[in-house]
Design a protein around this motif. Structure first.
Motif, PDB file in Angstrom:
ATOM      1  N   SER A   1      -9.711 -40.138 -21.677  1.00  0.00           N
ATOM      2  CA  SER A   1     -10.302 -41.459 -21.802  1.00  0.00           C
ATOM      3  C   SER A   1     -11.638 -41.403 -22.544  1.00  0.00           C
ATOM      4  O   SER A   1     -12.006 -42.363 -23.207  1.00  0.00           O
ATOM      5  CB  SER A   1     -10.448 -42.114 -20.436  1.00  0.00           C
ATOM      6  OG  SER A   1     -11.468 -41.515 -19.684  1.00  0.00           O
ATOM      7  N   TRP A   4     -10.841 -41.592 -26.243  1.00  0.00           N
ATOM      8  CA  TRP A   4     -10.481 -42.959 -26.600  1.00  0.00           C
ATOM      9  C   TRP A   4     -11.734 -43.827 -26.704  1.00  0.00           C
ATOM     10  O   TRP A   4     -11.887 -44.605 -27.649  1.00  0.00           O
ATOM     11  CB  TRP A   4      -9.523 -43.543 -25.556  1.00  0.00           C
ATOM     12  CG  TRP A   4      -9.218 -44.977 -25.837  1.00  0.00           C
ATOM     13  CD1 TRP A   4      -8.252 -45.462 -26.649  1.00  0.00           C
ATOM     14  CD2 TRP A   4      -9.923 -46.122 -25.348  1.00  0.00           C
ATOM     15  NE1 TRP A   4      -8.295 -46.831 -26.684  1.00  0.00           N
ATOM     16  CE2 TRP A   4      -9.325 -47.267 -25.900  1.00  0.00           C
ATOM     17  CE3 TRP A   4     -11.012 -46.292 -24.495  1.00  0.00           C
ATOM     18  CZ2 TRP A   4      -9.767 -48.547 -25.630  1.00  0.00           C
ATOM     19  CZ3 TRP A   4     -11.458 -47.581 -24.220  1.00  0.00           C
ATOM     20  CH2 TRP A   4     -10.834 -48.687 -24.798  1.00  0.00           C
ATOM     21  N   ARG A  48      -9.935 -50.325 -16.927  1.00  0.00           N
ATOM     22  CA  ARG A  48     -10.135 -49.725 -15.601  1.00  0.00           C
ATOM     23  C   ARG A  48     -10.023 -50.746 -14.470  1.00  0.00           C
ATOM     24  O   ARG A  48     -10.090 -50.387 -13.300  1.00  0.00           O
ATOM     25  CB  ARG A  48     -11.512 -49.056 -15.545  1.00  0.00           C
ATOM     26  CG  ARG A  48     -11.674 -47.913 -16.511  1.00  0.00           C
ATOM     27  CD  ARG A  48     -12.991 -47.179 -16.324  1.00  0.00           C
ATOM     28  NE  ARG A  48     -14.170 -48.031 -16.304  1.00  0.00           N
ATOM     29  CZ  ARG A  48     -14.918 -48.338 -17.355  1.00  0.00           C
ATOM     30  NH1 ARG A  48     -14.604 -47.866 -18.541  1.00  0.00           N
ATOM     31  NH2 ARG A  48     -15.982 -49.094 -17.236  1.00  0.00           N
TER      32      ARG A  48
END
Length: 72
Positions: A1, A4, A48
């Motif tokens: 993550s 990203w 999230r």
């Protein structure tokens, strides 16, 4: 993550410049920079979230109407 996020946020300067061009503001305008950062970070926050759509809507409602410090 993390990868990203770095790849996503690399578009921040391009978005800032586009916002400045669209509004006629200087390229270094702090309001355009803040809006670009806020908009891109909103997607990371939404990913999230338990309710991504609501999170994006809430974030942009803050941009449009301001933040209410009072409890709901």
């Amino acid at each position: 993550s993390e990868y990203w996020h770095r790849m996503w946020m690399r578009h921040e300067d391009a978005l800032r410049r586009a916002l400045a061009a669209e509004t006629g503001a200087p390229e270094t305008d702090p309001e355009c920079a803040a809006l670009a950062h806020f908009a891109l970070e909103t997607s990371a926050l939404a990913i999230r979230s338990e309710d991504p759509v609501h999170t994006v809507e809430a974030a942009f409602a803050i941009l449009e109407h301001g933040w209410r410090a009072s409890p709901r």
